[in-house]
Motif scaffolding. Structure first.
Motif, PDB file in Angstrom:
ATOM      1  N   PHE A  34      28.214 -42.420  -5.649  1.00  0.00           N
ATOM      2  CA  PHE A  34      27.773 -41.092  -5.203  1.00  0.00           C
ATOM      3  C   PHE A  34      26.267 -40.873  -5.371  1.00  0.00           C
ATOM      4  O   PHE A  34      25.645 -40.164  -4.583  1.00  0.00           O
ATOM      5  CB  PHE A  34      28.548 -40.015  -5.969  1.00  0.00           C
ATOM      6  N   LEU A  35      25.689 -41.474  -6.414  1.00  0.00           N
ATOM      7  CA  LEU A  35      24.268 -41.240  -6.697  1.00  0.00           C
ATOM      8  C   LEU A  35      23.373 -42.416  -6.329  1.00  0.00           C
ATOM      9  O   LEU A  35      22.203 -42.233  -6.003  1.00  0.00           O
ATOM     10  CB  LEU A  35      24.076 -40.919  -8.188  1.00  0.00           C
ATOM     11  N   GLY A  36      23.918 -43.647  -6.398  1.00  0.00           N
ATOM     12  CA  GLY A  36      23.067 -44.820  -6.234  1.00  0.00           C
ATOM     13  C   GLY A  36      23.068 -45.454  -4.865  1.00  0.00           C
ATOM     14  O   GLY A  36      22.255 -46.345  -4.594  1.00  0.00           O
ATOM     15  N   THR A  37      23.959 -45.010  -3.983  1.00  0.00           N
ATOM     16  CA  THR A  37      24.057 -45.623  -2.658  1.00  0.00           C
ATOM     17  C   THR A  37      22.739 -45.557  -1.897  1.00  0.00           C
ATOM     18  O   THR A  37      22.364 -46.490  -1.183  1.00  0.00           O
ATOM     19  CB  THR A  37      25.153 -44.918  -1.825  1.00  0.00           C
ATOM     20  N   GLY A  38      22.017 -44.455  -2.069  1.00  0.00           N
ATOM     21  CA  GLY A  38      20.766 -44.263  -1.332  1.00  0.00           C
ATOM     22  C   GLY A  38      19.686 -45.263  -1.678  1.00  0.00           C
ATOM     23  O   GLY A  38      18.778 -45.503  -0.870  1.00  0.00           O
ATOM     24  N   VAL A  39      19.761 -45.864  -2.870  1.00  0.00           N
ATOM     25  CA  VAL A  39      18.724 -46.819  -3.284  1.00  0.00           C
ATOM     26  C   VAL A  39      18.711 -48.025  -2.357  1.00  0.00           C
ATOM     27  O   VAL A  39      17.656 -48.437  -1.857  1.00  0.00           O
ATOM     28  CB  VAL A  39      18.951 -47.264  -4.750  1.00  0.00           C
ATOM     29  N   LEU A 207      20.249 -56.253  -1.331  1.00  0.00           N
ATOM     30  CA  LEU A 207      21.341 -57.034  -1.907  1.00  0.00           C
ATOM     31  C   LEU A 207      21.306 -56.970  -3.429  1.00  0.00           C
ATOM     32  O   LEU A 207      22.340 -56.812  -4.079  1.00  0.00           O
ATOM     33  CB  LEU A 207      21.262 -58.485  -1.429  1.00  0.00           C
ATOM     34  N   LEU A 208      20.118 -57.069  -4.004  1.00  0.00           N
ATOM     35  CA  LEU A 208      19.999 -56.974  -5.461  1.00  0.00           C
ATOM     36  C   LEU A 208      20.422 -55.592  -5.952  1.00  0.00           C
ATOM     37  O   LEU A 208      20.989 -55.458  -7.037  1.00  0.00           O
ATOM     38  CB  LEU A 208      18.561 -57.257  -5.903  1.00  0.00           C
ATOM     39  N   ALA A 209      20.146 -54.577  -5.135  1.00  0.00           N
ATOM     40  CA  ALA A 209      20.487 -53.205  -5.537  1.00  0.00           C
ATOM     41  C   ALA A 209      21.988 -52.948  -5.487  1.00  0.00           C
ATOM     42  O   ALA A 209      22.500 -52.133  -6.265  1.00  0.00           O
ATOM     43  CB  ALA A 209      19.754 -52.201  -4.629  1.00  0.00           C
ATOM     44  N   VAL A 210      22.700 -53.653  -4.593  1.00  0.00           N
ATOM     45  CA  VAL A 210      24.136 -53.361  -4.410  1.00  0.00           C
ATOM     46  C   VAL A 210      25.049 -54.476  -4.899  1.00  0.00           C
ATOM     47  O   VAL A 210      26.265 -54.329  -4.867  1.00  0.00           O
ATOM     48  CB  VAL A 210      24.450 -53.074  -2.919  1.00  0.00           C
ATOM     49  N   ALA A 211      24.476 -55.597  -5.359  1.00  0.00           N
ATOM     50  CA  ALA A 211      25.274 -56.783  -5.673  1.00  0.00           C
ATOM     51  C   ALA A 211      26.385 -56.497  -6.672  1.00  0.00           C
ATOM     52  O   ALA A 211      27.472 -57.082  -6.598  1.00  0.00           O
ATOM     53  CB  ALA A 211      24.373 -57.905  -6.199  1.00  0.00           C
ATOM     54  N   PHE A 212      26.113 -55.621  -7.629  1.00  0.00           N
ATOM     55  CA  PHE A 212      27.088 -55.397  -8.695  1.00  0.00           C
ATOM     56  C   PHE A 212      27.840 -54.078  -8.518  1.00  0.00           C
ATOM     57  O   PHE A 212      28.484 -53.595  -9.448  1.00  0.00           O
ATOM     58  CB  PHE A 212      26.387 -55.434 -10.047  1.00  0.00           C
ATOM     59  N   ALA A 213      27.751 -53.504  -7.315  1.00  0.00           N
ATOM     60  CA  ALA A 213      28.431 -52.226  -7.060  1.00  0.00           C
ATOM     61  C   ALA A 213      29.942 -52.346  -7.241  1.00  0.00           C
ATOM     62  O   ALA A 213      30.608 -51.382  -7.615  1.00  0.00           O
ATOM     63  CB  ALA A 213      28.115 -51.739  -5.638  1.00  0.00           C
ATOM     64  N   PHE A 214      30.469 -53.545  -6.976  1.00  0.00           N
ATOM     65  CA  PHE A 214      31.917 -53.729  -7.033  1.00  0.00           C
ATOM     66  C   PHE A 214      32.403 -54.160  -8.413  1.00  0.00           C
ATOM     67  O   PHE A 214      33.589 -54.402  -8.612  1.00  0.00           O
ATOM     68  CB  PHE A 214      32.353 -54.777  -6.002  1.00  0.00           C
ATOM     69  N   GLY A 215      31.486 -54.303  -9.354  1.00  0.00           N
ATOM     70  CA  GLY A 215      31.861 -54.732 -10.698  1.00  0.00           C
ATOM     71  C   GLY A 215      32.825 -53.758 -11.355  1.00  0.00           C
ATOM     72  O   GLY A 215      32.691 -52.543 -11.208  1.00  0.00           O
ATOM     73  N   GLY A 216      33.780 -54.285 -12.084  1.00  0.00           N
ATOM     74  CA  GLY A 216      34.752 -53.442 -12.777  1.00  0.00           C
ATOM     75  C   GLY A 216      36.175 -53.665 -12.307  1.00  0.00           C
ATOM     76  O   GLY A 216      37.123 -53.377 -13.040  1.00  0.00           O
ATOM     77  N   ASP A 263      14.846 -43.102   6.090  1.00  0.00           N
ATOM     78  CA  ASP A 263      13.657 -42.728   5.314  1.00  0.00           C
ATOM     79  C   ASP A 263      13.798 -41.352   4.648  1.00  0.00           C
ATOM     80  O   ASP A 263      12.895 -40.905   3.943  1.00  0.00           O
ATOM     81  CB  ASP A 263      12.395 -42.761   6.187  1.00  0.00           C
ATOM     82  N   GLU A 264      14.921 -40.691   4.859  1.00  0.00           N
ATOM     83  CA  GLU A 264      15.190 -39.432   4.169  1.00  0.00           C
ATOM     84  C   GLU A 264      16.187 -39.626   3.022  1.00  0.00           C
ATOM     85  O   GLU A 264      16.616 -38.665   2.395  1.00  0.00           O
ATOM     86  CB  GLU A 264      15.747 -38.397   5.159  1.00  0.00           C
ATOM     87  N   ILE A 265      16.539 -40.883   2.776  1.00  0.00           N
ATOM     88  CA  ILE A 265      17.529 -41.191   1.743  1.00  0.00           C
ATOM     89  C   ILE A 265      16.855 -41.936   0.605  1.00  0.00           C
ATOM     90  O   ILE A 265      16.013 -42.815   0.837  1.00  0.00           O
ATOM     91  CB  ILE A 265      18.673 -42.067   2.311  1.00  0.00           C
ATOM     92  N   GLY A 266      17.204 -41.615  -0.604  1.00  0.00           N
ATOM     93  CA  GLY A 266      16.672 -42.311  -1.774  1.00  0.00           C
ATOM     94  C   GLY A 266      17.670 -42.226  -2.910  1.00  0.00           C
ATOM     95  O   GLY A 266      18.783 -41.726  -2.761  1.00  0.00           O
ATOM     96  N   GLY A 267      17.269 -42.733  -4.056  1.00  0.00           N
ATOM     97  CA  GLY A 267      18.105 -42.630  -5.237  1.00  0.00           C
ATOM     98  C   GLY A 267      18.261 -41.169  -5.636  1.00  0.00           C
ATOM     99  O   GLY A 267      17.296 -40.409  -5.620  1.00  0.00           O
ATOM    100  N   SER A 274      22.540 -36.185  -3.724  1.00  0.00           N
ATOM    101  CA  SER A 274      23.415 -37.249  -3.254  1.00  0.00           C
ATOM    102  C   SER A 274      23.588 -37.190  -1.737  1.00  0.00           C
ATOM    103  O   SER A 274      23.755 -36.108  -1.168  1.00  0.00           O
ATOM    104  CB  SER A 274      24.788 -37.120  -3.919  1.00  0.00           C
ATOM    105  N   PRO A 275      23.549 -38.342  -1.044  1.00  0.00           N
ATOM    106  CA  PRO A 275      23.803 -38.343   0.399  1.00  0.00           C
ATOM    107  C   PRO A 275      25.157 -37.715   0.743  1.00  0.00           C
ATOM    108  O   PRO A 275      25.304 -37.087   1.798  1.00  0.00           O
ATOM    109  CB  PRO A 275      23.782 -39.830   0.764  1.00  0.00           C
ATOM    110  N   PHE A 276      26.144 -37.877  -0.131  1.00  0.00           N
ATOM    111  CA  PHE A 276      27.457 -37.277   0.096  1.00  0.00           C
ATOM    112  C   PHE A 276      27.336 -35.754   0.150  1.00  0.00           C
ATOM    113  O   PHE A 276      27.922 -35.100   1.019  1.00  0.00           O
ATOM    114  CB  PHE A 276      28.424 -37.671  -1.036  1.00  0.00           C
ATOM    115  N   THR A 277      26.570 -35.206  -0.788  1.00  0.00           N
ATOM    116  CA  THR A 277      26.388 -33.752  -0.842  1.00  0.00           C
ATOM    117  C   THR A 277      25.655 -33.246   0.385  1.00  0.00           C
ATOM    118  O   THR A 277      26.025 -32.220   0.975  1.00  0.00           O
ATOM    119  CB  THR A 277      25.608 -33.367  -2.109  1.00  0.00           C
ATOM    120  N   ILE A 278      24.611 -33.977   0.772  1.00  0.00           N
ATOM    121  CA  ILE A 278      23.796 -33.559   1.927  1.00  0.00           C
ATOM    122  C   ILE A 278      24.640 -33.530   3.191  1.00  0.00           C
ATOM    123  O   ILE A 278      24.611 -32.567   3.970  1.00  0.00           O
ATOM    124  CB  ILE A 278      22.589 -34.500   2.098  1.00  0.00           C
ATOM    125  N   ILE A 279      25.444 -34.570   3.404  1.00  0.00           N
ATOM    126  CA  ILE A 279      26.267 -34.647   4.620  1.00  0.00           C
ATOM    127  C   ILE A 279      27.354 -33.586   4.616  1.00  0.00           C
ATOM    128  O   ILE A 279      27.579 -32.891   5.620  1.00  0.00           O
ATOM    129  CB  ILE A 279      26.869 -36.064   4.763  1.00  0.00           C
TER     130      ILE A 279
END
Length: 456
Positions: A34-39, A207-216, A263-267, A274-279
């Motif tokens: 919810f918070l890190g996708t924009g990175v 890729l480095l920013a999202v590589a471990f998104a699926f961890g857990g 370019d309107e999306i960030g961490g 959050s992009p989820f909140t904005i949408i």
């Protein structure tokens, strides 16, 4: 006692397949979605989808290999036990304590984030909601495992439901079917910025920013030992988790890229960013920032709860092998390792305290090590599978199979090594490799202090 005999457990057996599935989802879908996708989107633009697909394929292959071993030989020690079967005591000891360390540090960060939000709701110091939650989760984790599974199922179900609602509303917005919206088309994919605005280097950074998104999601195989029919349940749960996780992450990122210029999306530091909140705000849903704030807290707490379970079972498995004090292998009347649960709670709260104390250099070092732990764990899962597959096949143990053996397992190893090299060339990620290397070498050294007590 042989390692194969040690895979049998005296733990409870009340978990159903739906519990296993939701535990995997609950641990993997944290606030990062919810918070890190924009990175990642900010770094790579819409081409971040390629990064998510690459990371998703790696995780699918790793989980299929782990699922094959877990279905054949269910064990609360999961990949730690399989590493010992494949390479000996040092590998099982190192992998078990490495994953325990990673989850404890992650739990501290998650509880710190949840407590900060909850403290603003009630106007109290953050340590108060943190203490209440830690005590509450201690009670939940000391219940019969079926009660814990049911609690985690509904806890995780809430955030899964939010993602499904988000995806449904996003599709309506993309096609202009929601009142006040019009067909979006592909303007944010092929506009002035293009699909890959920062080139291949941007995709690499993404890729480095999202590589471990699926961890857990590895937690599914830890819980398998306490399911009613481990061999059957684990295959179904692994397949369900990896495809649902892929759908939720890829679907969410695709929807965000369709509806918001990159370019309107960030961490995002707050729920409102959050992009989820904005949408969802654009869809006209009232009070969406407050709703998303509550969802983020639930996401953090659900992951925290699943990780308390996983750390306690790992310590229990390590204690059974004499790689932790025997005190932690004791079970209560509900067949729950209560001492191991309490140890996890103590260290979880200590990790929360460390976040606030923040001694110079120490917290950065520890959190950097966390970032690299999954690389080590995933690589060892691959090597363990490559070592054990033919033996399990010859014994007729396989009910779940990794595809394309040995080509795809070796391809996964190459991809993980490539990701490691990429991290070494990235200044912000290089510290993760250094830190996890030091932690891993310390654990390998410590493993030789217990090997004489743990002869097979």
């Amino acid at each position: 006692m042989t390692i194969a005999e040690r895979t049998k457990t005296d733990l409870g057996h009340g978990l159903k397949t739906r519990h296993l599935t939701m535990m995997g989802l609950g641990s993997a879908i944290g606030a990062g979605l919810f918070l890190g996708t924009g990175v990642g989107i900010q770094l790579a633009g819409p081409a971040v989808l390629l990064a998510y697909i690459a990371a998703g394929i790696i995780v699918i292959f790793v989980m299929q290999m782990l699922g094959e071993m877990a279905a054949a030989r269910p064990a609360s020690g999961s990949f730690s036990t399989y590493a010992e079967m494949a390479f000996g005591h040092w590998a099982g000891f190192t992998l078990g304590w490495l994953y325990w360390f990673m989850l404890v540090m992650v739990m501290g960060a998650e509880m710190t984030g949840a407590a900060a939000i909850m403290s603003s709701w009630f106007g109290v110091d953050p340590w108060i909601p943190a203490l209440v939650c830690v005590v509450g989760f201690a009670v939940v984790n000391l219940m019969q495992v079926r009660g814990f599974g049911e609690f985690e199922f509904w806890f995780a179900f809430i955030k899964v439901a939010v993602i499904i609602v988000f995806l449904a509303i996003s599709v309506l917005m993309i096609f202009g079917l929601l009142p006040g919206t019009e067909f979006v088309g592909t303007k944010n994919f092929i506009g002035d910025s293009g699909f890959m605005p920062n080139g291949i280097t941007g995709v690499a950074a993404g890729l480095l920013a999202v590589a471990f998104a699926f961890g857990g999601i590895e937690i599914v195989t830890i819980a398998a030992a306490e399911s009613e029919n481990p061999s059957a349940a684990i295959g179904t749960a692994v397949r369900s988790v990896i495809w649902r996780i892929s759908l939720f992450y890829l679907g969410s990122v695709l929807a965000i890229c369709f509806l918001l210029p990159y370019d309107e999306i960030g961490g995002a530091k707050t729920a409102a960013e959050s992009p989820f909140t904005i949408i969802l705000g654009q869809a006209g849903i009232p009070g969406i920032a407050q709703i998303m704030e509550a969802v983020i807290v639930l996401a953090l707490l659900s992951a925290f709860n699943a990780q308390i379970y996983a750390t306690s079972r790992l310590v229990y498995a390590l204690a059974e092998k004499k790689d932790a004090p025997a005190f932690f292998a004791k079970l209560n009347a509900a067949k729950v390792p209560n001492n191991a649960v309490l140890l996890s709670m103590v260290f979880a709260f200590a990790s929360v305290g460390l976040q606030y104390w923040n001694p110079a250099g120490l917290l950065t070092f520890l959190l950097n090590a966390v970032g690299g732990c999954l690389i080590v764990i995933w690589l060892m899962i691959c090597f363990s599978h490559l070592r054990l597959h033919r033996e399990m096949e010859a014994n007729g143990e396989l009910s779940v199979r990794m595809w394309g053996f040995p080509a795809l397992p070796w391809l996964t190893v190459i991809a993980l090594i490539g990701l490691t090299v990429l991290m070494l060339f990235d200044e912000s990620a290089r510290g993760q490799i250094t830190s996890v290397t030091i932690v891993t070498l310390v654990l390998v050294a410590l493993s030789f202090t217990t090997r004489n007590k743990n002869k097979i």
